[in-house]
Design a protein around this motif. Structure first.
Motif, PDB file in Angstrom:
ATOM      1  N   ARG A  32       0.873  -1.168   0.000  1.00  0.00           N
ATOM      2  CA  ARG A  32       0.000   0.000   0.000  1.00  0.00           C
ATOM      3  C   ARG A  32       0.906   1.213   0.000  1.00  0.00           C
ATOM      4  N   MET A  33       0.514   2.245  -0.735  1.00  0.00           N
ATOM      5  CA  MET A  33       1.302   3.472  -0.810  1.00  0.00           C
ATOM      6  C   MET A  33       0.521   4.636  -0.214  1.00  0.00           C
ATOM      7  N   GLY A  34       1.268   5.524   0.416  1.00  0.00           N
ATOM      8  CA  GLY A  34       0.632   6.681   1.029  1.00  0.00           C
ATOM      9  C   GLY A  34       1.398   7.952   0.741  1.00  0.00           C
ATOM     10  N   TRP A  35       0.689   9.056   0.839  1.00  0.00           N
ATOM     11  CA  TRP A  35       1.293  10.385   0.771  1.00  0.00           C
ATOM     12  C   TRP A  35       1.004  11.085   2.100  1.00  0.00           C
ATOM     13  N   PHE A  36       2.030  11.727   2.612  1.00  0.00           N
ATOM     14  CA  PHE A  36       1.931  12.494   3.845  1.00  0.00           C
ATOM     15  C   PHE A  36       2.562  13.855   3.590  1.00  0.00           C
ATOM     16  N   ARG A  37       2.309  14.790   4.479  1.00  0.00           N
ATOM     17  CA  ARG A  37       2.945  16.090   4.334  1.00  0.00           C
ATOM     18  C   ARG A  37       3.250  16.684   5.698  1.00  0.00           C
ATOM     19  N   GLN A  38       4.241  17.552   5.697  1.00  0.00           N
ATOM     20  CA  GLN A  38       4.609  18.254   6.921  1.00  0.00           C
ATOM     21  C   GLN A  38       4.840  19.714   6.600  1.00  0.00           C
ATOM     22  N   ALA A  39       4.002  20.558   7.171  1.00  0.00           N
ATOM     23  CA  ALA A  39       4.132  21.995   6.989  1.00  0.00           C
ATOM     24  C   ALA A  39       5.097  22.550   8.034  1.00  0.00           C
ATOM     25  N   PRO A  40       5.669  23.715   7.776  1.00  0.00           N
ATOM     26  CA  PRO A  40       6.599  24.316   8.745  1.00  0.00           C
ATOM     27  C   PRO A  40       5.965  24.469  10.116  1.00  0.00           C
ATOM     28  N   GLY A  41       6.632  23.947  11.133  1.00  0.00           N
ATOM     29  CA  GLY A  41       6.146  24.084  12.493  1.00  0.00           C
ATOM     30  C   GLY A  41       5.013  23.167  12.867  1.00  0.00           C
ATOM     31  N   LYS A  42       4.657  22.259  11.977  1.00  0.00           N
ATOM     32  CA  LYS A  42       3.537  21.352  12.251  1.00  0.00           C
ATOM     33  C   LYS A  42       4.004  19.907  12.178  1.00  0.00           C
ATOM     34  N   GLU A  43       3.172  19.029  12.717  1.00  0.00           N
ATOM     35  CA  GLU A  43       3.485  17.612  12.646  1.00  0.00           C
ATOM     36  C   GLU A  43       3.122  17.056  11.264  1.00  0.00           C
ATOM     37  N   ARG A  44       3.737  15.958  10.942  1.00  0.00           N
ATOM     38  CA  ARG A  44       3.422  15.291   9.693  1.00  0.00           C
ATOM     39  C   ARG A  44       1.982  14.795   9.733  1.00  0.00           C
ATOM     40  N   THR A  90       0.925  24.199   1.422  1.00  0.00           N
ATOM     41  CA  THR A  90       2.383  24.328   1.438  1.00  0.00           C
ATOM     42  C   THR A  90       2.988  23.392   2.481  1.00  0.00           C
ATOM     43  N   ALA A  91       3.898  22.533   2.031  1.00  0.00           N
ATOM     44  CA  ALA A  91       4.491  21.532   2.926  1.00  0.00           C
ATOM     45  C   ALA A  91       5.529  20.731   2.153  1.00  0.00           C
ATOM     46  N   ILE A  92       6.270  19.938   2.893  1.00  0.00           N
ATOM     47  CA  ILE A  92       7.090  18.899   2.276  1.00  0.00           C
ATOM     48  C   ILE A  92       6.204  17.663   2.178  1.00  0.00           C
ATOM     49  N   TYR A  93       6.122  17.110   1.003  1.00  0.00           N
ATOM     50  CA  TYR A  93       5.288  15.939   0.756  1.00  0.00           C
ATOM     51  C   TYR A  93       6.164  14.687   0.689  1.00  0.00           C
ATOM     52  N   TYR A  94       5.743  13.676   1.419  1.00  0.00           N
ATOM     53  CA  TYR A  94       6.475  12.422   1.494  1.00  0.00           C
ATOM     54  C   TYR A  94       5.611  11.275   0.983  1.00  0.00           C
ATOM     55  N   CYS A  95       6.247  10.366   0.258  1.00  0.00           N
ATOM     56  CA  CYS A  95       5.559   9.120  -0.058  1.00  0.00           C
ATOM     57  C   CYS A  95       6.073   8.038   0.880  1.00  0.00           C
ATOM     58  N   ALA A  96       5.249   7.031   1.070  1.00  0.00           N
ATOM     59  CA  ALA A  96       5.604   5.951   1.981  1.00  0.00           C
ATOM     60  C   ALA A  96       4.973   4.651   1.509  1.00  0.00           C
ATOM     61  N   ALA A  97       5.596   3.546   1.896  1.00  0.00           N
ATOM     62  CA  ALA A  97       5.138   2.218   1.491  1.00  0.00           C
ATOM     63  C   ALA A  97       4.860   1.376   2.722  1.00  0.00           C
ATOM     64  N   LYS A  98       3.760   0.633   2.680  1.00  0.00           N
ATOM     65  CA  LYS A  98       3.354  -0.168   3.821  1.00  0.00           C
ATOM     66  C   LYS A  98       2.986  -1.584   3.400  1.00  0.00           C
ATOM     67  N   GLN A  99       3.587  -2.539   4.079  1.00  0.00           N
ATOM     68  CA  GLN A  99       3.202  -3.913   3.853  1.00  0.00           C
ATOM     69  C   GLN A  99       1.831  -4.159   4.453  1.00  0.00           C
ATOM     70  N   VAL A 100       1.102  -5.078   3.865  1.00  0.00           N
ATOM     71  CA  VAL A 100      -0.264  -5.329   4.304  1.00  0.00           C
ATOM     72  C   VAL A 100      -0.307  -5.785   5.754  1.00  0.00           C
ATOM     73  N   ALA A 101       0.666  -6.564   6.161  1.00  0.00           N
ATOM     74  CA  ALA A 101       0.633  -7.171   7.493  1.00  0.00           C
ATOM     75  C   ALA A 101       1.067  -6.236   8.602  1.00  0.00           C
ATOM     76  N   THR A 102       1.479  -5.032   8.268  1.00  0.00           N
ATOM     77  CA  THR A 102       1.988  -4.108   9.290  1.00  0.00           C
ATOM     78  C   THR A 102       1.012  -2.966   9.513  1.00  0.00           C
TER      79      THR A 102
END
Length: 118
Positions: A32-44, A90-102
């Protein structure tokens, strides 16, 4: 494992950007793939996710109707089409990968910066 995100940049409010994230070192179609973001001074924060086959997606309320996540398993790539961008995107955008079992995402990319000017 490497997740290489690209496509960020500076855009005016109301504009569009398409982010890409290409994976290597893993069997892309098994994650599974995800997109996340983190804006300045904020949590992801979570933005969007797509299942392994690409036929199921989910979005944060803040981006629903404006962002679309998709994937091309033949090219080991996940995309995030961002339309009607707002300064609060406005943020840094991150992609991430997740195994089904996790429960947590296993691998993260280095991020790509999106700046939306008003």
């Amino acid at each position: 494992v490497q997740l290489q995100a690209s496509g960020g940049g500076l855009v005016q409010a109301g504009g569009s950007l398409r982010l890409s994230c290409t994976a290597s070192g893993l069997t892309f179609g098994m994650y599974r793939m995800g997109w996340f973001r983190q804006a300045p001074g904020k949590e992801r924060e979570f933005v969007a996710t797509i299942n392994r086959s690409g036929d199921s997606t989910d979005y944060a309320d803040s981006v629903k109707g404006r962002f679309t996540v998709s994937r091309d398993n033949a090219k080991n790539t996940v995309f995030l089409q961002m339309n009607s961008l707002k300064p609060e995107d406005t943020a840094i955008y991150y992609c991430a990968a997740k195994q089904v079992a996790t429960t947590r995402y296993n691998y993260w990319g280095q991020g790509t910066l999106v700046t939306v000017s008003s």
